[in-house]
Design an enzyme around this catalytic site. Structure first.
Site, mmCIF file in Angstrom:
data_model
loop_
_atom_site.group_PDB
_atom_site.id
_atom_site.type_symbol
_atom_site.label_atom_id
_atom_site.label_comp_id
_atom_site.label_asym_id
_atom_site.label_seq_id
_atom_site.Cartn_x
_atom_site.Cartn_y
_atom_site.Cartn_z
ATOM 1 N N SER A 31 0.787 -1.241 0.000
ATOM 2 C CA SER A 31 0.000 0.000 0.000
ATOM 3 C C SER A 31 0.817 1.287 0.000
ATOM 4 O O SER A 31 0.286 2.359 -0.272
ATOM 5 C CB SER A 31 -0.970 0.023 1.175
ATOM 6 O OG SER A 31 -0.294 0.263 2.384
ATOM 7 N N LYS A 76 0.635 4.590 6.746
ATOM 8 C CA LYS A 76 -0.055 5.449 5.778
ATOM 9 C C LYS A 76 0.486 6.877 5.875
ATOM 10 O O LYS A 76 1.121 7.263 6.839
ATOM 11 C CB LYS A 76 -1.569 5.489 6.043
ATOM 12 C CG LYS A 76 -2.247 4.140 6.083
ATOM 13 C CD LYS A 76 -2.288 3.453 4.747
ATOM 14 C CE LYS A 76 -2.944 2.076 4.868
ATOM 15 N NZ LYS A 76 -2.753 1.255 3.701
#
Length: 197
Positions: A31, A76
């Site tokens: 990701s 993230k």
């Protein structure tokens, strides 16, 4: 026997530093590619200030409804800070509080299709989003209808947005869930994109 005490003290200091100030973290999954690779090891500094564009590690249990493991951690990038109003246009341009924010750490393809294709759209015509529209389109279980990032929370996205499970789907990340701010090793290929000041 005189060498035992320095070793014990050294181990205790190392334990305290890791417990209070820093954590060694392994990136799990694609990701954050290409800036962080699957299985790459990074440091999470627990007392570093959280700023826009910095990468954080947080405990996803209780944030992402799909995260059923109490110890699962996500890596993230912080896009929205408390009080921020986010407007993501169909052309891949990000506006925060009405001001354009460059996303130079990802490609134009990731800014447009990568970010928007997983969301509702018709054919090849993408729609942008605001926090309010996103919360209803994705059926957030908490904070639906918010126009700004709530106090004590963050809006986060992965850099590889076509595959990232992030705030677009589950909403905001509470500060209490943040482990720390990520810093990549200086010799890592994309350390400039991660070690944001």
């Amino acid at each position: 026997m005189s060498w035992i005490w320095p070793v014990v003290i050294g181990v205790l200091i190392a334990f305290l530093v890791q417990w209070l100030f820093v954590a060694h973290v392994r990136v799990d999954g694609p990701s954050m590619e290409p800036n962080l690779q699957n299985n790459e090891k990074v440091w999470a500094f627990k007392m570093a200030p959280i700023r826009r564009d910095r990468v954080i590690v947080f405990n996803a249990y209780g944030v992402d409804p799909q995260a059923t493991d109490h110890n699962i951690k996500y890596v993230k990038r912080v896009i929205g800070l408390p009080g921020d109003e986010i407007d993501y246009h169909a052309d891949g341009k990000l506006y925060i509080n009405g001001k354009y924010v460059a996303q130079n750490y990802i490609t134009k393809q990731q800014r447009i299709a990568g970010t928007l294709s997983p969301l509702p759209h018709s054919g090849s015509k993408y729609q942008g989003f605001t926090l309010n529209s996103l919360s209803y389109d994705q059926n957030w279980t908490k904070n639906a209808g918010k126009k700004r990032v709530p106090k004590g929370m963050y809006f986060v996205l992965g850099d590889n947005r076509a595959v990232s499970n992030d705030s677009r789907y589950y909403g905001f990340v509470p500060k209490s869930k943040v482990v720390g701010v990520v810093k990549a090793y200086p010799w890592a290929a994309h350390h400039e994109e991660i070690n944001v000041k």
